[in-house]
Every structure is written in structure tokens, then in C-alpha cells.
Design an enzyme around this catalytic site. Structure first.
Site, PDB file in Angstrom:
ATOM      1  N   TRP A 170       0.835  -1.217   0.000  1.00  0.00           N
ATOM      2  CA  TRP A 170       0.000   0.000   0.000  1.00  0.00           C
ATOM      3  C   TRP A 170       0.866   1.262   0.000  1.00  0.00           C
ATOM      4  CZ3 TRP A 170       0.003   3.631   4.012  1.00  0.00           C
ATOM      5  CH2 TRP A 170       0.601   3.243   5.205  1.00  0.00           C
ATOM      6  N   TYR A 268       4.194  -0.970   9.947  1.00  0.00           N
ATOM      7  CA  TYR A 268       4.676  -1.065   8.562  1.00  0.00           C
ATOM      8  C   TYR A 268       6.116  -0.564   8.513  1.00  0.00           C
ATOM      9  CZ  TYR A 268      -0.309  -1.553   8.041  1.00  0.00           C
ATOM     10  OH  TYR A 268      -1.607  -1.980   8.189  1.00  0.00           O
ATOM     11  N   TYR A 269       7.019  -1.453   8.083  1.00  0.00           N
ATOM     12  CA  TYR A 269       8.453  -1.146   8.165  1.00  0.00           C
ATOM     13  C   TYR A 269       8.965  -0.448   6.894  1.00  0.00           C
ATOM     14  CZ  TYR A 269       8.512  -3.580  12.555  1.00  0.00           C
ATOM     15  OH  TYR A 269       8.262  -3.927  13.858  1.00  0.00           O
ATOM     16  N   LEU A 271       9.959   3.809   6.325  1.00  0.00           N
ATOM     17  CA  LEU A 271       9.964   5.037   7.141  1.00  0.00           C
ATOM     18  C   LEU A 271       8.791   5.965   6.832  1.00  0.00           C
ATOM     19  CD1 LEU A 271      11.770   6.518   9.325  1.00  0.00           C
ATOM     20  CD2 LEU A 271      12.251   8.091   7.445  1.00  0.00           C
ATOM     21  N   HIS A 272       8.046   6.288   7.861  1.00  0.00           N
ATOM     22  CA  HIS A 272       6.950   7.245   7.746  1.00  0.00           C
ATOM     23  C   HIS A 272       6.827   8.004   9.057  1.00  0.00           C
ATOM     24  CE1 HIS A 272       5.129   3.517   9.316  1.00  0.00           C
ATOM     25  NE2 HIS A 272       4.364   4.329  10.028  1.00  0.00           N
ATOM     26  N   VAL A 273       6.269   9.214   8.959  1.00  0.00           N
ATOM     27  CA  VAL A 273       6.151  10.091  10.125  1.00  0.00           C
ATOM     28  C   VAL A 273       4.680  10.480  10.289  1.00  0.00           C
ATOM     29  CG1 VAL A 273       6.818  12.341  11.077  1.00  0.00           C
ATOM     30  CG2 VAL A 273       8.495  10.985   9.789  1.00  0.00           C
ATOM     31  N   HIS A 274       4.202  10.451  11.533  1.00  0.00           N
ATOM     32  CA  HIS A 274       2.808  10.785  11.833  1.00  0.00           C
ATOM     33  C   HIS A 274       2.705  12.274  12.178  1.00  0.00           C
ATOM     34  CE1 HIS A 274       1.735   6.410  12.522  1.00  0.00           C
ATOM     35  NE2 HIS A 274       3.063   6.386  12.587  1.00  0.00           N
TER      36      HIS A 274
HETATM   37  P1  M7G Z   1       2.405   2.474  11.842  1.00  0.00           P
HETATM   38  O1  M7G Z   1       3.071   3.098  12.992  1.00  0.00           O
HETATM   39  O2  M7G Z   1       3.278   1.664  10.923  1.00  0.00           O
HETATM   40  O3  M7G Z   1       1.229   1.513  12.277  1.00  0.00           O
HETATM   41  O4  M7G Z   1       1.680   3.618  11.031  1.00  0.00           O
HETATM   42  P2  M7G Z   1      -0.050   1.664  13.169  1.00  0.00           P
HETATM   43  O5  M7G Z   1      -1.198   1.354  12.221  1.00  0.00           O
HETATM   44  O6  M7G Z   1       0.088   0.551  14.174  1.00  0.00           O
HETATM   45  O7  M7G Z   1      -0.085   3.018  13.744  1.00  0.00           O
HETATM   46  C1  M7G Z   1       1.103   3.405   9.784  1.00  0.00           C
HETATM   47  C2  M7G Z   1       0.048   4.464   9.557  1.00  0.00           C
HETATM   48  O8  M7G Z   1      -0.428   4.342   8.235  1.00  0.00           O
HETATM   49  C3  M7G Z   1      -1.142   4.293  10.497  1.00  0.00           C
HETATM   50  O9  M7G Z   1      -1.443   5.524  11.113  1.00  0.00           O
HETATM   51  C4  M7G Z   1      -2.255   3.796   9.565  1.00  0.00           C
HETATM   52  O10 M7G Z   1      -3.539   4.251   9.968  1.00  0.00           O
HETATM   53  C5  M7G Z   1      -1.853   4.369   8.228  1.00  0.00           C
HETATM   54  N1  M7G Z   1      -2.291   3.550   7.087  1.00  0.00           N
HETATM   55  C6  M7G Z   1      -2.275   2.204   7.016  1.00  0.00           C
HETATM   56  N2  M7G Z   1      -2.712   1.820   5.806  1.00  0.00           N
HETATM   57  C7  M7G Z   1      -2.814   0.429   5.361  1.00  0.00           C
HETATM   58  C8  M7G Z   1      -3.000   2.938   5.071  1.00  0.00           C
HETATM   59  C9  M7G Z   1      -3.467   3.154   3.738  1.00  0.00           C
HETATM   60  O11 M7G Z   1      -3.717   2.246   2.941  1.00  0.00           O
HETATM   61  N3  M7G Z   1      -3.597   4.454   3.376  1.00  0.00           N
HETATM   62  C10 M7G Z   1      -3.345   5.503   4.238  1.00  0.00           C
HETATM   63  N4  M7G Z   1      -3.529   6.734   3.781  1.00  0.00           N
HETATM   64  N5  M7G Z   1      -2.905   5.314   5.499  1.00  0.00           N
HETATM   65  C11 M7G Z   1      -2.729   4.037   5.903  1.00  0.00           C
END
Ligand code: M7G
Length: 332
Positions: A170, A268-269, A271-274
Site C-alpha cells: 500500500w 509497517y516497516y 519510514l513514515h512520520v505521523h
Molecule cells: P504504523 O506506525 O506503521 O502503524 O503507522 P499503526 O497502524 O500501528 O499506527 C502506519 C500508519 O499508516 C497508520 O497511522 C495507519 O492508519 C496508516 N495507514 C495504514 N494503511 C494500510 C493505510 C493506507 O492504505 N492508506 C493511508 N492513507 N494510510 C494508511
């Protein structure tokens, strides 16, 4: 991309709305909850055939429910969540609803208000086909705090996550514009320091009180906080700076109203930032999981190997396979 975003911004016509409720509308939404007839993207109700196996968790306070079941013989997780009541729809909501009296006592009375369907939407997330790991992710379970040294990461965590991680397809779909391209708020296309900023799928984008965006790095070789070194500082600073600017421009939320952080462990491994609004208790923003990006940057400036060598703490659910590995190796 930045210029494109800026141009789109000037035409959103939302200047007169109160800042706390000003969100760029989707084309099909007139801001009062009404949808333009014929323009609303509709789809067949795939959930008609959903067969519930069990409720994984629910919360009366958060008004959500996580359900495990089957969709056309495939394992599925469905998340239903009542959406917040918006100030900008109040006048229409109050005038167009049916009110049923429940009780009246002196100056106190309670009612059941039956709102028209457009004010009564339920945010619905479907994961299908869902893996056993998805089911466990959403299942309410007891949590345990794990202490992971740099060596533990190399000998326990890394081998485990190489075998058992969630697919990041994704994420690649977003980076390659194969999915959610129309939702991108900002992009820096640089392969080393660039990223894509877009709404997290947990956010319905109807109000900024629960604003939630994610910045996904273009480079694909950083799995998590643990991989970060001082050489990644330009990337992290770029995400921090340009992400904040883009959110200010689009949503009019200043940097001092934002909580910008990484999760460790992430789901999800890649790198992403919230980016979430300060004051909104976003799932996963507690101290045992969230690492402020500003702290991460400072730590790496002080010690280039900080996240390679430090002991990091994080919660794991009772049925998490990684927790089992920590127990089996006597680390818990
Ligand atoms: P994470 O820390 O890897 O996992 O963050 P977490 O879900 O345990 O917090 C991944 C972030 O990506 C989360 O805030 C998810 O809500 C968001 N996310 C996950 N998916 C599968 C998608 C997606 O398909 N599209 C979008 N826009 N966000 C997603």
C-alpha cells in the site's frame, strides 16, 4: 508539486469558516453534509455479504467496533466508527432531524434525535483479505512493555520482522501514484530526502480537530527508527519542515499545534512520520510508542549511532509473535 498544492489551496473558498473546522472539502461534499446528487462516488455495498465471526474490540466511548469475519469466503476485518458531529452542519442537523422525547424532569430532558442519513455516516474501513496478523493487530489484548537493546534488535527483532512483517504494498502504491494519488497534500519527489504527505486513512478529513496525516519517505531502505543514522538528518529535517509548512498552508494549523512523531515498533516497516493535531488523542500517540521527530533529530545530532545502540522500550500485545521470541530468548 508544492506549487500545484499551493494553487489548489487558493481556490478552496473556505476562508470565512472558523479555523478549527476548516477542512478542504471533497468535491462531492458541500460542507453541510449534503452530497451533490450524482457526483458522490458510490459503490456496491460489499458488506451486505459480510459474515461476522467475532468482535475483536469495541469502545462505547470511542464509538467504534472492530469485527472479524468473512467477505466472499475471504478473511476480513471491518472497522466501524461513528464520525464526530461537525459545527458547520449543526443548523441543518437540528432543523432536519426528528426528535423523540425519552424523559423530562424539571429543567432536564433527554431525547433520541434521529438525524437524516447524510448526518449519520459511519466511517468504515475494510481490510480484505486480512491476515492472522491483521486480526491480532485489531484484537483487544493485554500489553507488555519490552526492553530492546541494540543487540536484541539484531538477534531477535530484525530476524523476526524480516519473516513476519505486514506487506508495504500500500505504501509503494502511494509512492508510485497507483493509489490515493488524489489525496496527496504535498510531495517532495527527491529520491533521497523527498516524501509524500497525505491523510492517514484513520482520518475522515471532515474536521481538523482529529487531523492525522502521514509523511512517507521516498527512499525504501529505512525500515524504522532503529535504522536511522545522522546521514538521514537531511531527510528527517525536510519531512519536519516541509510537512509542517504544507499543513499550515492546507489546513491552517500552525506547527505549535502539531504532534509530529514516529512509532517504534511501527506496524509497517517503511519510514513514515505521523502528523496529528495536538490535543487529539490519536491511537498510538502515548509515550511508550511515539517518538517526537524533534527529539529524534536532536538525538541523532548528538550521537550519529543513537538509535542503533540505545535500549528502546515498546509495548507488545500478548499474542504478538515478537513477544514470544523475547520470552523464548529469556529477554522477558
Ligand atoms: P504504523 O506506525 O506503521 O502503524 O503507522 P499503526 O497502524 O500501528 O499506527 C502506519 C500508519 O499508516 C497508520 O497511522 C495507519 O492508519 C496508516 N495507514 C495504514 N494503511 C494500510 C493505510 C493506507 O492504505 N492508506 C493511508 N492513507 N494510510 C494508511
Amino acid at each position: 508539486m508544492a506549487d500545484y498544492t499551493a494553487k489548489r489551496e487558493t481556490g478552496d473558498g473556505a476562508e470565512s469558516e472558523p479555523v478549527s473546522h476548516r477542512v478542504k472539502r471533497t468535491k462531492a461534499d458541500d460542507g453541510a453534509g449534503r452530497k451533490d446528487a450524482g457526483k458522490e462516488p458510490e459503490c456496491t455495498n460489499i458488506l451486505q455479504g459480510f459474515k461476522t465471526s467475532r468482535v475483536l474490540s469495541d469502545s462505547a466511548r470511542e464509538k467504534n467496533i472492530f469485527i472479524h469475519g468473512k467477505l466472499a469466503d475471504e478473511e476480513a476485518v471491518v472497522i466501524l466508527e461513528k464520525t464526530p458531529i461537525r459545527e458547520d452542519t449543526l443548523a441543518d442537523l437540528l432543523s432536519a432531524s426528528v426528535l423523540k422525547l425519552e424523559m423530562k424532569n424539571d429543567i432536564y430532558s433527554t431525547y433520541r434525535l434521529q438525524a437524516p442519513p447524510q448526518f449519520n455516516e459511519i466511517k468504515t474501513t475494510v481490510v480484505c483479505p486480512a491476515t492472522e496478523k491483521h486480526v491480532k493487530k485489531y484484537q483487544r489484548q493485554e500489553s507488555f512493555l519490552v526492553e530492546e537493546t541494540g543487540e536484541d534488535y539484531q538477534s531477535i527483532t530484525l530476524p523476526y520482522l524480516q519473516q513476519h512483517n505486514f506487506s508495504v504494498q500500500w505504501v509503494y502504491n502511494i509512492l508510485e501514484k497507483k493509489a490515493e494519488a488524489d489525496r496527496i497534500v504535498y510531495e517532495d519527489p527527491d529520491p533521497n530526502v523527498g516524501f509524500v504527505l497525505l491523510p492517514d486513512f484513520k482520518w475522515d478529513q471532515k474536521q481538523v480537530d482529529d487531523l492525522y496525516l502521514i509523511a512517507i519517505a521516498h527512499c525504501r531502505d529505512i525500515k524504522s527508527l532503529r535504522d536511522l543514522k545522522s546521514e538521514h538528518l537531511p531527510l528527517l529535517k525536510n519531512i519536519f519542515q516541509k510537512g509542517k509548512e504544507a499543513i499550515m498552508q492546507r489546513y491552517h494549523i500552525p506547527a505549535n499545534k502539531l504532534r509530529v512523531y514516529l512509532h517504534y515498533q511501527p506496524s509497517y516497516y517503511h519510514l513514515h512520520v505521523h502528523f496529528t493535531k495536538l490535543g487529539y488523542e490519536a491511537p498510538g500517540c502515548s509515550v511508550e510508542r511515539a517518538h517526537l521527530l524533534s527529539d529524534v533529530i536532536q538525538n541523532l545530532q548528538c550521537d550519529p549511532q543513537y538509535y542503533r545502540t540505545r535500549t528502546l522500550y515498546f509495548p507488545l500485545k500478548a499474542e504478538d509473535g515478537l513477544l514470544r521470541e523475547f520470552k523464548e530468548t529469556g529477554r522477558l
